[in-house]
Every structure is written in C-alpha cells, then in structure tokens.
Motif scaffolding. Sequence first.
Motif, PDB file in Angstrom:
ATOM      1  N   HIS A   1      -4.597   3.194   0.390  1.00  0.00           N
ATOM      2  CA  HIS A   1      -3.318   3.829   0.056  1.00  0.00           C
ATOM      3  C   HIS A   1      -3.300   4.337  -1.385  1.00  0.00           C
TER       4      HIS A   1
ATOM      5  N   THR B   1      -8.609  11.451   0.987  1.00  0.00           N
ATOM      6  CA  THR B   1      -8.535  10.843   2.315  1.00  0.00           C
ATOM      7  C   THR B   1      -9.787  11.063   3.168  1.00  0.00           C
TER       8      THR B   1
ATOM      9  N   ARG C   1      -4.991   7.555  -1.396  1.00  0.00           N
ATOM     10  CA  ARG C   1      -4.141   8.598  -0.809  1.00  0.00           C
ATOM     11  C   ARG C   1      -3.202   9.185  -1.850  1.00  0.00           C
TER      12      ARG C   1
ATOM     13  N   GLY D   1       0.815  -1.212   0.000  1.00  0.00           N
ATOM     14  CA  GLY D   1       0.000   0.000   0.000  1.00  0.00           C
ATOM     15  C   GLY D   1       0.844   1.256   0.000  1.00  0.00           C
ATOM     16  N   ALA D   2       1.937   1.257   0.790  1.00  0.00           N
ATOM     17  CA  ALA D   2       2.826   2.416   0.804  1.00  0.00           C
ATOM     18  C   ALA D   2       3.429   2.649  -0.572  1.00  0.00           C
TER      19      ALA D   2
ATOM     20  N   THR E   1       0.767   4.253  -2.862  1.00  0.00           N
ATOM     21  CA  THR E   1       0.634   5.701  -2.673  1.00  0.00           C
ATOM     22  C   THR E   1       1.632   6.446  -3.536  1.00  0.00           C
TER      23      THR E   1
END
Length: 470
Positions: free
Chosen positions: A398, A406, A401, A309-310, A313
């Motif tokens: 993510h 958000t 984001r 997920g990071a 993003t």
Amino acid sequence: MTDHLTAARGDAAPRISPSIGWTTELRAMFTLAWPLVIAQLAQNALTTTDVIMLGWLGPRYLAASTLGTTFLMPFLLAGFGIVGAVAPLVAQARGARDIKAVRRIVRQGAWAAIALGAVMVPVIWQIRPLFLALGQDPDATAMAEQFIHIAVWMLFPALLLTLLRSLLSAFDATRIILVISVVGFLFNLGINYLLIFGSFGFPRLELRGAAVATLSTNVLMFALMLAYVLRHRRLKRFHILHHFWRPDWWRFRQIFHIGVPIGLTVLAEVSLFTAAALLMGRLGTDEVAAHAIALQCASMAFMVPLGIGAAATVRVGMAYGRSDPHGVRRAGWTAIGLGVGFMALSCLVFLTLASWIVALFLNAGDPANVNALALAASFLVVAGVFQLVDGAQVVAAHALRGLSDTTIPMLFAIAGYWLIGLPIAYVLGFVLQWRGVGIWLGLAAGLAFVAIVLVIRFAMRERLGLMRTR
C-alpha cells in the motif's frame, strides 16, 4: 482555486508541513487508520452474517450461496483493485493542491466503475452453463444461479462505493466511512432476517432474500456516502458530478494503468488461499475444517494492517504529491512499523492461546472434534509466524501504491505466491508428508518473500526512481 482544496478537506487537519516529526506522523497515521480498520471489520462481519443465516436454512442453501459467492468474488475484488487506484491519485492531487485533478480523477473513477460493471455482469450472468461445464451439481448450480442473478447487480453500487471510500480516505474523512459501514452491517442484519425467513409478514425469499439484502445494503451505503460527499459543506466544493459526461481519457487510462496491477495482485493472493484450501481437501475433512478456523482467525487479524495500509497509501501519496521525500519516508516506515507491531501482538496471542481460540469454533467436548481441534491449534501456531510477514507485505504494498508503483509489486506478488509459496506448500505437505502444517508453512514462505522484496523496494525507492517528480 487552490485555496478551495485546503478548505475542502472535510475532517482533515491543516496542510502538513514537510518538517513534521515522527510523533506527529504517527498521530496522523493512527487517526486516519483506526476508522478504516473498524470499517474493514464491519465489512467482514457483514459477510459472516450472510453465512450464518443461510447456514440456519440448511447446508443446501449455504453450499449454493458459497458457489455463487465464490464465482462473484474474484470479479468484485478485481474491480475493487482497479477503482481503488483513485485513492493514491487523489492523495497525490491533494498534496499538489490540484483541485481540478481531484474532480477529474473521481469522475473517471466513476466511469471506470460503471464500465467494469457493464463488462462483468454479462459474464457472471452465465454462471449456470459455466458451472455445469465444470461438473458442478445441477441442483446446487440452479440455486446459485437464483442468488447470482440478483446479487450480481451489487457490482455497480459496490464499485462506486469503493470510489467514494477512496475519495474520503484521501481527505482523512474516515470516520464517516466507519459510521456508514456500521449502518450497512446493521441494515444487512435486519433485512437478511426479514427476507430469508419471512419474518414479521415479509415474504420468505430464502436464498433470493440474501441476495436482495446484499444488493440493498450496497445501494444504501453508496447512497449515504454520495449524499455525504455532495452535501458536506467542504467536500461539496469539489463538485464531483460537475460535467460528469465529459471524458478525460488520460485520467481514465491512468486509473486502469495503476489499478489493474492492484486487482491482479489481490487476485493472486486470494487464489493462493483458494489453492491451499483445495490442497487441504485432499488431506481430509478435519484438515479442511481446521484450515477454515485458522484462516478465519488470520483474516480477522489481517483487517488491522489492511486498514493501516489504506492509510499508508493516502499519507505516502500526499507527501509524494507535494514532492516531499522526507514525508514519504516517515509515512511509509510509520505505517510499516504500526502494521508489523500489531501483527507481532497477534502472533503472540496465536502462539500462547491457540488451543483456547480454536475451542471457540468447535465443541471441545465432542470426541468427533478432537482431531480437528488439534490440527487447528497447530495451524494457528504457524499462522502466528505468518502474521508478521503478512502485515509487512500488505502495508509495504500500500505504501508503494502511494507512489503509483503497482506493476513491479504485482509481479513480485505473483512470483511469491505461485512460484514460491504454492510449490513449497505442496512439497512440504505431500512430498515430505508434513500435511496441513506443511501447507501453512508454504503460505508463510510465499508471503515472507513478498514482504521482503516489497519492503526492500520501498527502502530503495529513490535509487529505483520511484520518487521522480510528478
């Protein structure tokens, strides 16, 4: 100046063309994600080390540190969410080749981290009167206060560390995050042993030793990461400390505008599992122990889609920054596919090896553990299904984001966790008497709702206006 942005990408490959294919995107996503996954596992292991060593001192020390950590963690996680808004903003600036924006975002992210620490520390410092007012044991509270009055200062280096992790992730420099996380784990392991037990001539500080170790580890990791950013031949060209005192209020507000919903989303999910643990406590000790085992297994597996997920993003944010809708689509769906694919494997493992896995946590030869082992195995089977929706919701959140979306996902998360998941858990667990399995099914239902609506929201991003020009 824009040429410097391309040169300052550290470990990054050359700027991606909008015409890249799915295979190239998959390779880029995996390259970016795997160090983040292992770094998350190392961070999880760091906390586990603290628990194990304090457990060796005895239950009083472990209970006191648990009280302190339980009070500290919501503040820390909320701060991580707010400062973590730097990652999509820097990724978007990178995609747009806006070097000045990168420096300003990072500078205001540091301001936000320092401001959050300055606000949170005085509140956390009051742990003793707050816990006594809540009826907690006075002796355990006094010990927890000793721990907190040292550990609370970790907020500043920990939040600034999150800031630098966000910057490095946005520029694909994730291997150094992995290296520093492993160094931090090893350092924490050693300093814990020396200070908790007074080994090799060091003072025996016990609970305070664990707090000093936690603070020292975060300071070390932040110092190493800052040194890397400032000295790396490409990254140093950003001059992130240049005119550090100069405000950029629009960027400062933007970080909080995007970051506060992220922090509240994380808090909503964490508090759901806290509430589930309290419900388990009403059922009995065996249910609590079984819940802890199943949750630990699910948490370890969760580190993988969290790392993916990071990466999502960053990849989505880059494509969004360069106004590349096809890149956004490829990055988002590739990440969701990777996250759900891994969780399908962990689901299979939980469904087929549940009894063997739970036996790693409790002695199967002890008759006193028979009921807890059986309960843990049944919870783990439910957790297997739970894995699929958990992976989908975290990666989809993510990916959104990366589009700076958000606030609405936060509302969906709160509704899913607290208006759907928790009531279903209570009804199944206590009204229908499905007990612990019913509580876990409620958790799965809440996560399933969040996963469905967030994936749909990402699929409808253009219709919803999420792809508007920056």
